[in-house]
Scaffold this motif. Structure first.
Motif, PDB file in Angstrom:
ATOM      1  N   ARG A   1      10.153  -1.038   0.852  1.00 55.99           N
ATOM      2  CA  ARG A   1       9.606  -0.603  -0.430  1.00 55.99           C
ATOM      3  C   ARG A   1       8.634  -1.620  -1.013  1.00 55.99           C
ATOM      4  O   ARG A   1       7.546  -1.257  -1.475  1.00 55.99           O
ATOM      5  CB  ARG A   1      10.743  -0.357  -1.434  1.00 55.99           C
ATOM      6  N   LEU A   2       9.005  -2.895  -1.014  1.00 61.77           N
ATOM      7  CA  LEU A   2       8.137  -3.906  -1.615  1.00 61.77           C
ATOM      8  C   LEU A   2       6.833  -4.042  -0.833  1.00 61.77           C
ATOM      9  O   LEU A   2       5.761  -4.230  -1.420  1.00 61.77           O
ATOM     10  CB  LEU A   2       8.867  -5.252  -1.689  1.00 61.77           C
ATOM     11  N   THR A   3       6.920  -3.946   0.472  1.00 55.99           N
ATOM     12  CA  THR A   3       5.706  -3.978   1.302  1.00 55.99           C
ATOM     13  C   THR A   3       4.804  -2.802   0.950  1.00 55.99           C
ATOM     14  O   THR A   3       3.600  -2.957   0.748  1.00 55.99           O
ATOM     15  CB  THR A   3       6.073  -3.920   2.797  1.00 55.99           C
ATOM     16  N   ARG A   4       5.409  -1.652   0.860  1.00 60.16           N
ATOM     17  CA  ARG A   4       4.668  -0.431   0.533  1.00 60.16           C
ATOM     18  C   ARG A   4       4.000  -0.546  -0.835  1.00 60.16           C
ATOM     19  O   ARG A   4       2.822  -0.226  -1.001  1.00 60.16           O
ATOM     20  CB  ARG A   4       5.632   0.757   0.559  1.00 60.16           C
ATOM     21  N   ASP A   5       4.750  -1.032  -1.815  1.00 56.31           N
ATOM     22  CA  ASP A   5       4.229  -1.133  -3.177  1.00 56.31           C
ATOM     23  C   ASP A   5       3.119  -2.167  -3.296  1.00 56.31           C
ATOM     24  O   ASP A   5       2.303  -2.104  -4.229  1.00 56.31           O
ATOM     25  CB  ASP A   5       5.363  -1.488  -4.147  1.00 56.31           C
ATOM     26  N   THR A   6       3.070  -3.116  -2.386  1.00 58.04           N
ATOM     27  CA  THR A   6       2.060  -4.175  -2.457  1.00 58.04           C
ATOM     28  C   THR A   6       0.740  -3.742  -1.829  1.00 58.04           C
ATOM     29  O   THR A   6      -0.293  -4.365  -2.065  1.00 58.04           O
ATOM     30  CB  THR A   6       2.585  -5.457  -1.767  1.00 58.04           C
ATOM     31  N   CYS A   7       0.756  -2.689  -1.049  1.00 56.01           N
ATOM     32  CA  CYS A   7      -0.485  -2.192  -0.442  1.00 56.01           C
ATOM     33  C   CYS A   7      -1.439  -1.679  -1.519  1.00 56.01           C
ATOM     34  O   CYS A   7      -1.021  -1.178  -2.562  1.00 56.01           O
ATOM     35  CB  CYS A   7      -0.180  -1.064   0.541  1.00 56.01           C
TER      36      CYS A   7
END
Length: 248
Positions: free
Chosen positions: A204-210
């Motif tokens: 989730r955090l990776t996704r949100d940082t894109c």
């Protein structure tokens, strides 16, 4: 410096071609006398590398598998860039990076490295935890790319991604529900392509940082592509756009 094990013809031949001085010794299957083996042994001896013919069963024990193709080398780690700042400062032109979030299959990692090398990506970035790591199997599948593509391990992937943003590098993640199709996205500038793990995708955090999420159009019955195939599709689209921009 601790030596690493490399096995398979592509991986060993690539190391001999690029950094023969780093190879300490090579073990080969004594029963193999084909042209491919003869050429590899000749290249090793020409470079002053010791070659030791042994039974294939001994090679099996060293590697722990029979998928070594009859050749194993022990060599020093290459001094590829391991520091992201050092790498980015040395790049001439817009960076093209591949970020892999939690790849656990060494065959997928090796294939991703291979395609990253083929497309001319500047580095592969991975998290330290929840990832397979660059082991001997991944290096074999990479067919020499593990020796040429900087493989950068980071402690905190989301923080690293934010640091890339501060350098004006656009973070393009891939997801089935991405708001744009792959061919609508702009890869021509400084770009980091973000791929998720084989089963769960990006965290989730990776996704949100894109900065943006894109989807790969699918026209058949399967729902998604293998991560290494998806990486290849996206990276070559990035290279196509860059070549078109240079030619314009």
């Amino acid at each position: 410096m601790k030596n690493k094990m490399i096995f398979g013809f592509h991986a060993v031949t690539s190391r001999l071609r690029h950094e023969a001085s780093s190879v300490e010794e090579i073990f080969v299957d004594a029963s193999r006398v084909d042209r491919r083996m003869q050429d590899m042994v000749a290249a090793a001896k020409a470079a002053g590398v010791r070659v030791m013919p042994v039974d294939s069963s001994r090679l099996d024990k060293i590697v722990g598998t029979r998928r070594h193709q009859g050749v194993i080398a022990f060599a020093a780690e290459l001094a590829l860039a391991r520091n992201l700042d050092e790498l980015l400062d040395a790049i001439d032109g817009p960076p093209l990076l591949l970020i892999l979030d939690g790849i656990t299959d060494p065959h997928n990692l090796g294939a991703c490295l291979r395609v990253a090398d083929g497309v001319g990506a500047h580095a592969v970035i991975v998290p330290k935890d929840r990832a397979v790591g660059l082991n001997a199997t991944a290096a074999k599948v990479a067919s020499g790319a593990a020796e040429t593509v900087p493989y950068i391990t980071v402690t905190n992937l989301a923080r690293t991604m934010r640091e890339l943003k501060e350098r004006d590098i656009w973070l393009i993640g891939t997801s089935d529900d991405g708001e744009k199709g792959l061919y609508e996205a702009d890869f021509s500038g400084p770009t980091a392509l973000v791929m998720g793990s084989e089963g769960e995708g990006m965290r989730r955090l990776t996704r949100d940082t894109c900065d943006i999420l894109v989807n790969i159009p699918m026209f058949g019955s399967v729902e998604s592509l293998n991560v290494s195939v998806a990486s290849g599709v996206c990276l070559y689209e990035a290279r196509r756009q860059r070549l078109a921009k240079e030619a314009a």
